[in-house]
Design a protein around this motif. Structure first.
Motif, PDB file in Angstrom:
ATOM      1  N   LEU A  82       0.830  -1.260   0.228  1.00 47.42           N
ATOM      2  CA  LEU A  82      -0.021  -0.166   0.019  1.00 47.42           C
ATOM      3  C   LEU A  82       0.828   1.398  -0.160  1.00 47.42           C
ATOM      4  O   LEU A  82       0.639   2.206  -0.650  1.00 47.42           O
ATOM      5  CB  LEU A  82      -0.977   0.148   1.150  1.00 47.42           C
ATOM      6  N   MET A  83       1.799   1.421   0.879  1.00 53.03           N
ATOM      7  CA  MET A  83       2.730   2.514   0.997  1.00 53.03           C
ATOM      8  C   MET A  83       3.422   2.720  -0.420  1.00 53.03           C
ATOM      9  O   MET A  83       3.641   3.918  -0.928  1.00 53.03           O
ATOM     10  CB  MET A  83       3.710   2.394   1.958  1.00 53.03           C
ATOM     11  N   SER A  84       4.001   1.595  -0.991  1.00 50.32           N
ATOM     12  CA  SER A  84       4.739   1.723  -2.247  1.00 50.32           C
ATOM     13  C   SER A  84       3.685   2.346  -3.327  1.00 50.32           C
ATOM     14  O   SER A  84       4.049   3.055  -4.075  1.00 50.32           O
ATOM     15  CB  SER A  84       5.531   0.446  -2.729  1.00 50.32           C
ATOM     16  N   ALA A  85       2.779   1.807  -3.375  1.00 50.70           N
ATOM     17  CA  ALA A  85       1.729   2.096  -4.645  1.00 50.70           C
ATOM     18  C   ALA A  85       1.133   3.516  -4.326  1.00 50.70           C
ATOM     19  O   ALA A  85       1.201   4.211  -5.303  1.00 50.70           O
ATOM     20  CB  ALA A  85       0.491   1.135  -4.436  1.00 50.70           C
ATOM     21  N   ILE A  86       1.060   3.754  -3.103  1.00 54.90           N
ATOM     22  CA  ILE A  86       0.582   5.320  -2.961  1.00 54.90           C
ATOM     23  C   ILE A  86       1.622   6.205  -3.420  1.00 54.90           C
ATOM     24  O   ILE A  86       1.440   7.074  -3.944  1.00 54.90           O
ATOM     25  CB  ILE A  86       0.021   5.412  -1.458  1.00 54.90           C
ATOM     26  N   SER A  87       3.271   5.976  -2.921  1.00 49.00           N
ATOM     27  CA  SER A  87       4.227   6.564  -3.242  1.00 49.00           C
ATOM     28  C   SER A  87       4.208   6.888  -4.669  1.00 49.00           C
ATOM     29  O   SER A  87       4.479   7.974  -5.105  1.00 49.00           O
ATOM     30  CB  SER A  87       5.332   5.861  -2.568  1.00 49.00           C
ATOM     31  N   MET A  88       4.303   5.732  -5.313  1.00 42.75           N
ATOM     32  CA  MET A  88       4.446   5.707  -6.907  1.00 42.75           C
ATOM     33  C   MET A  88       3.620   6.597  -7.616  1.00 42.75           C
ATOM     34  O   MET A  88       3.590   7.412  -8.326  1.00 42.75           O
ATOM     35  CB  MET A  88       4.562   4.418  -7.387  1.00 42.75           C
ATOM     36  N   ALA A  89       2.121   6.400  -7.079  1.00 45.71           N
ATOM     37  CA  ALA A  89       1.140   7.049  -7.755  1.00 45.71           C
ATOM     38  C   ALA A  89       1.220   8.785  -7.295  1.00 45.71           C
ATOM     39  O   ALA A  89       1.177   9.515  -8.286  1.00 45.71           O
ATOM     40  CB  ALA A  89      -0.104   6.771  -7.364  1.00 45.71           C
ATOM     41  N   LEU A  90       1.399   9.054  -6.202  1.00 47.04           N
ATOM     42  CA  LEU A  90       1.713  10.187  -5.743  1.00 47.04           C
ATOM     43  C   LEU A  90       2.827  11.046  -6.894  1.00 47.04           C
ATOM     44  O   LEU A  90       2.749  12.226  -7.084  1.00 47.04           O
ATOM     45  CB  LEU A  90       2.124  10.745  -4.508  1.00 47.04           C
ATOM     46  N   ALA A  91       3.803  10.343  -6.837  1.00 51.03           N
ATOM     47  CA  ALA A  91       5.041  10.947  -7.450  1.00 51.03           C
ATOM     48  C   ALA A  91       4.690  11.032  -8.895  1.00 51.03           C
ATOM     49  O   ALA A  91       5.035  12.143  -9.478  1.00 51.03           O
ATOM     50  CB  ALA A  91       6.368   9.758  -7.326  1.00 51.03           C
ATOM     51  N   ALA A  92       3.921  10.159  -9.547  1.00 55.87           N
ATOM     52  CA  ALA A  92       3.567  10.469 -10.910  1.00 55.87           C
ATOM     53  C   ALA A  92       2.629  11.367 -11.129  1.00 55.87           C
ATOM     54  O   ALA A  92       2.790  12.441 -12.285  1.00 55.87           O
ATOM     55  CB  ALA A  92       2.977   9.153 -11.496  1.00 55.87           C
ATOM     56  N   GLY A  93       1.723  11.585 -10.197  1.00 55.02           N
ATOM     57  CA  GLY A  93       0.670  12.706 -10.253  1.00 55.02           C
ATOM     58  C   GLY A  93       1.399  13.975 -10.370  1.00 55.02           C
ATOM     59  O   GLY A  93       1.067  15.108 -10.795  1.00 55.02           O
ATOM     60  N   VAL A  94       2.081  14.055  -9.237  1.00 54.04           N
ATOM     61  CA  VAL A  94       2.859  15.639  -8.852  1.00 54.04           C
ATOM     62  C   VAL A  94       3.800  15.956  -9.771  1.00 54.04           C
ATOM     63  O   VAL A  94       3.530  17.182 -10.177  1.00 54.04           O
ATOM     64  CB  VAL A  94       3.745  15.409  -7.440  1.00 54.04           C
ATOM     65  N   PHE A  95       4.724  14.955 -10.386  1.00 53.43           N
ATOM     66  CA  PHE A  95       5.651  15.432 -11.429  1.00 53.43           C
ATOM     67  C   PHE A  95       4.990  15.611 -12.754  1.00 53.43           C
ATOM     68  O   PHE A  95       5.322  16.603 -13.403  1.00 53.43           O
ATOM     69  CB  PHE A  95       6.597  14.105 -11.526  1.00 53.43           C
ATOM     70  N   GLY A  96       3.873  14.940 -13.034  1.00 53.88           N
ATOM     71  CA  GLY A  96       3.251  15.281 -13.996  1.00 53.88           C
ATOM     72  C   GLY A  96       2.550  16.562 -14.129  1.00 53.88           C
ATOM     73  O   GLY A  96       2.531  17.304 -15.134  1.00 53.88           O
ATOM     74  N   PHE A  97       2.050  16.854 -12.934  1.00 52.19           N
ATOM     75  CA  PHE A  97       1.214  17.963 -12.866  1.00 52.19           C
ATOM     76  C   PHE A  97       2.050  19.200 -12.879  1.00 52.19           C
ATOM     77  O   PHE A  97       1.834  20.292 -13.723  1.00 52.19           O
ATOM     78  CB  PHE A  97       0.339  18.177 -11.390  1.00 52.19           C
ATOM     79  N   PHE A  98       3.174  19.192 -12.254  1.00 53.33           N
ATOM     80  CA  PHE A  98       4.128  20.260 -12.262  1.00 53.33           C
ATOM     81  C   PHE A  98       5.054  20.503 -13.662  1.00 53.33           C
ATOM     82  O   PHE A  98       5.382  21.600 -13.956  1.00 53.33           O
ATOM     83  CB  PHE A  98       5.086  20.174 -11.071  1.00 53.33           C
ATOM     84  N   ALA A  99       4.867  19.519 -14.408  1.00 54.91           N
ATOM     85  CA  ALA A  99       5.406  19.486 -15.525  1.00 54.91           C
ATOM     86  C   ALA A  99       4.813  20.728 -16.441  1.00 54.91           C
ATOM     87  O   ALA A  99       5.516  21.504 -17.196  1.00 54.91           O
ATOM     88  CB  ALA A  99       5.383  18.271 -16.452  1.00 54.91           C
ATOM     89  N   GLY A 100       3.497  20.340 -16.452  1.00 57.11           N
ATOM     90  CA  GLY A 100       2.530  21.849 -16.993  1.00 57.11           C
ATOM     91  C   GLY A 100       3.237  22.886 -16.515  1.00 57.11           C
ATOM     92  O   GLY A 100       2.815  24.154 -17.249  1.00 57.11           O
ATOM     93  N   VAL A 101       3.122  23.178 -15.271  1.00 59.31           N
ATOM     94  CA  VAL A 101       3.446  24.401 -14.700  1.00 59.31           C
ATOM     95  C   VAL A 101       4.646  25.203 -15.059  1.00 59.31           C
ATOM     96  O   VAL A 101       4.947  26.294 -15.333  1.00 59.31           O
ATOM     97  CB  VAL A 101       3.384  24.422 -13.204  1.00 59.31           C
ATOM     98  N   PHE A 102       5.706  24.306 -15.521  1.00 61.02           N
ATOM     99  CA  PHE A 102       7.042  24.698 -15.625  1.00 61.02           C
ATOM    100  C   PHE A 102       7.293  24.428 -17.222  1.00 61.02           C
ATOM    101  O   PHE A 102       8.539  24.309 -17.346  1.00 61.02           O
ATOM    102  CB  PHE A 102       8.300  24.052 -14.902  1.00 61.02           C
ATOM    103  N   GLY A 103       6.421  24.587 -17.957  1.00 62.82           N
ATOM    104  CA  GLY A 103       6.586  24.309 -19.452  1.00 62.82           C
ATOM    105  C   GLY A 103       6.831  23.179 -20.033  1.00 62.82           C
ATOM    106  O   GLY A 103       7.248  23.009 -21.240  1.00 62.82           O
ATOM    107  N   GLY A 104       6.578  21.986 -19.518  1.00 59.71           N
ATOM    108  CA  GLY A 104       6.388  20.806 -20.154  1.00 59.71           C
ATOM    109  C   GLY A 104       5.278  20.062 -20.252  1.00 59.71           C
ATOM    110  O   GLY A 104       4.113  21.099 -20.191  1.00 59.71           O
ATOM    111  N   LYS A 105       5.275  19.047 -20.762  1.00 59.84           N
ATOM    112  CA  LYS A 105       3.963  18.389 -20.912  1.00 59.84           C
ATOM    113  C   LYS A 105       3.102  17.476 -19.691  1.00 59.84           C
ATOM    114  O   LYS A 105       3.922  16.983 -19.124  1.00 59.84           O
ATOM    115  CB  LYS A 105       4.151  17.226 -22.154  1.00 59.84           C
ATOM    116  N   ARG A 106       1.926  18.127 -19.590  1.00 60.16           N
ATOM    117  CA  ARG A 106       1.278  17.457 -18.327  1.00 60.16           C
ATOM    118  C   ARG A 106       0.674  16.059 -18.683  1.00 60.16           C
ATOM    119  O   ARG A 106      -0.410  15.755 -19.227  1.00 60.16           O
ATOM    120  CB  ARG A 106       0.254  18.334 -17.935  1.00 60.16           C
ATOM    121  N   ASN A 107       1.670  15.037 -18.801  1.00 64.99           N
ATOM    122  CA  ASN A 107       1.342  13.676 -19.086  1.00 64.99           C
ATOM    123  C   ASN A 107       1.621  12.892 -18.018  1.00 64.99           C
ATOM    124  O   ASN A 107       2.587  12.402 -17.627  1.00 64.99           O
ATOM    125  CB  ASN A 107       2.085  13.391 -20.353  1.00 64.99           C
ATOM    126  N   ILE A 108       0.563  12.525 -17.454  1.00 61.60           N
ATOM    127  CA  ILE A 108       0.535  11.365 -16.151  1.00 61.60           C
ATOM    128  C   ILE A 108       1.119   9.999 -16.761  1.00 61.60           C
ATOM    129  O   ILE A 108       1.874   9.312 -15.844  1.00 61.60           O
ATOM    130  CB  ILE A 108      -0.824  11.076 -15.550  1.00 61.60           C
TER     131      ILE A 108
END
Length: 360
Positions: A82-108
């Motif tokens: 559970l901890m691992s799955a949550i961590s991976m999902a959160l990391a993907a969501g956060v990195f994907g979200f901020f990619a759009g903020v900083f000029g990249g592609k928001r692609n989860i």
């Protein structure tokens, strides 16, 4: 779209992610896999293998188990997955979200692919650490550090982050991921040692001692950024070996000096991490000051992992040339001078510096 489990492809990705990570990254990211495919092909198998095997090995040989021990095996397995799955999902969501903020592609989907590929060394180290009593914690930490380096390198590629924004994207995303993980763990009542993490502990960690813990985490992130840039600079080096394949005495001499300096740095780091591990073993609940030391240790592990490369680059050397020297000396040593004229020549030089080279 129907997707099937392909264990051969999973193993190929895992081995490639360790032995030839850049080629593996490119080939997989170019496919633009859906997040479902990545979850089934890579993320899920990595999590399950890491949690199950590391728990089994830790119980058998007494090695380090990343997720701590709960009241029974099934609870420990559930908590770890559970901890691992949550961590991976959160990391993907956060990195994907901020990619759009900083000029990249928001692609989860690409973000999850990048996070999963980067996590391979950490998950592999978790399994190995469970097999090695005493220093398992150090191996796990080194694996985690290498994964952070990989994460810094791969996300700009996966999400098309502009070069001038990659550092701030990484730092902001990583900090947000850490904080969100802490919040989710608190809400779910899941701790790293099978206990609940109280809100007061979370407050102690993030609010009550801002100077020490925040400065330490900032130092860790700065070190990750610095080492990422170092690796990129070293990767850009090129070297054309002499046509005759012969080493010069100056090259062998310089190589031996680098090895001596590398050994000294590794010994200093190992001693520091040994003291940290011994101190943490005596505490059921690490304090904010202890967490600051862990952050500092991660930064140190980063430097130790790339010590040889850093010594070469900061000394004005060429990493590609250094690697060629190492390869030529190894070939000469294995062949013991037999073969070409170049091998015979290089073996003679190896013999001249044998004591220094074998020591390191």
């Amino acid at each position: 779209m129907k997707m099937n489990i392909d264990l051969k492809e999973t193993l190929r990705l895992i081995s490639g992610g360790i032995l030839d990570h850049k080629t593996t990254w490119k080939n997989y990211l170019d496919q633009e896999p859906s997040w479902q495919k990545t979850a089934l092909l890579l993320t899920g198998p990595l999590i399950i293998a890491n949690v199950v095997l590391s728990l089994i090995f830790a119980k058998i040989v007494g090695g380090y188990y990343t997720y701590g021990y709960a009241s029974n095996v099934f609870t420990a397995l559930f908590t770890g997955i559970l901890m691992s799955a949550i961590s991976m999902a959160l990391a993907a969501g956060v990195f994907g979200f901020f990619a759009g903020v900083f000029g990249g592609k928001r692609n989860i989907s690409q973000a999850l692919a990048g996070v999963s590929l980067a996590a391979i060394p950490a998950f592999a180290a978790g399994i190995v650490g469970a097999l090695v009593p005493g220093i398992g914690f150090i191996l796990v930490l080194v694996g985690a550090v290498l994964s952070l380096v990989f994460l810094y390198q791969i996300q700009p590629v996966a999400l098309s982050i502009p070069d001038d924004k990659r550092a701030v994207h990484f730092v902001v995303s990583l900090i947000c991921t850490i904080v969100l993980n802490a919040i989710v763990i608190t809400v779910l009542g899941v701790g790293s040692a099978g206990r609940s993490v109280s809100m007061s502990e979370l407050s102690d960690l993030y609010l009550d001692q801002p100077a020490r813990s925040r400065s330490a985490s900032s130092g860790m992130l700065s070190e990750i950024e610095r080492q990422g840039e170092l690796i990129e600079a070293a990767s850009a080096d090129s070297y054309d070996p002499p046509a005759d394949g012969k080493l010069s005495e100056a090259q062998v001499q310089a190589y031996a000096k680098v090895q001596a300096k590398t050994k000294a740095l590794h010994e200093r780091y190992a001693e520091k991490m040994k003291r940290l591990e011994e101190d943490l073993k005596e505490k059921d609940e690490p304090s904010a000051a202890d967490m600051a030391r862990v952050y500092s240790g991660i930064g140190s592990a980063m430097g130790a992992n790339n010590a040889e490369m850093e010594i070469v680059k900061t000394g004005g050397g060429n990493w590609a040339e250094h690697q060629w020297i190492a390869s030529a000396l190894r070939t000469a040593m294995i062949q013991q001078g037999d073969g070409s004229e170049a091998i015979e020549h290089n073996y003679a030089l190896y013999q001249d510096y044998r004591e220094e080279l074998e020591e390191y």
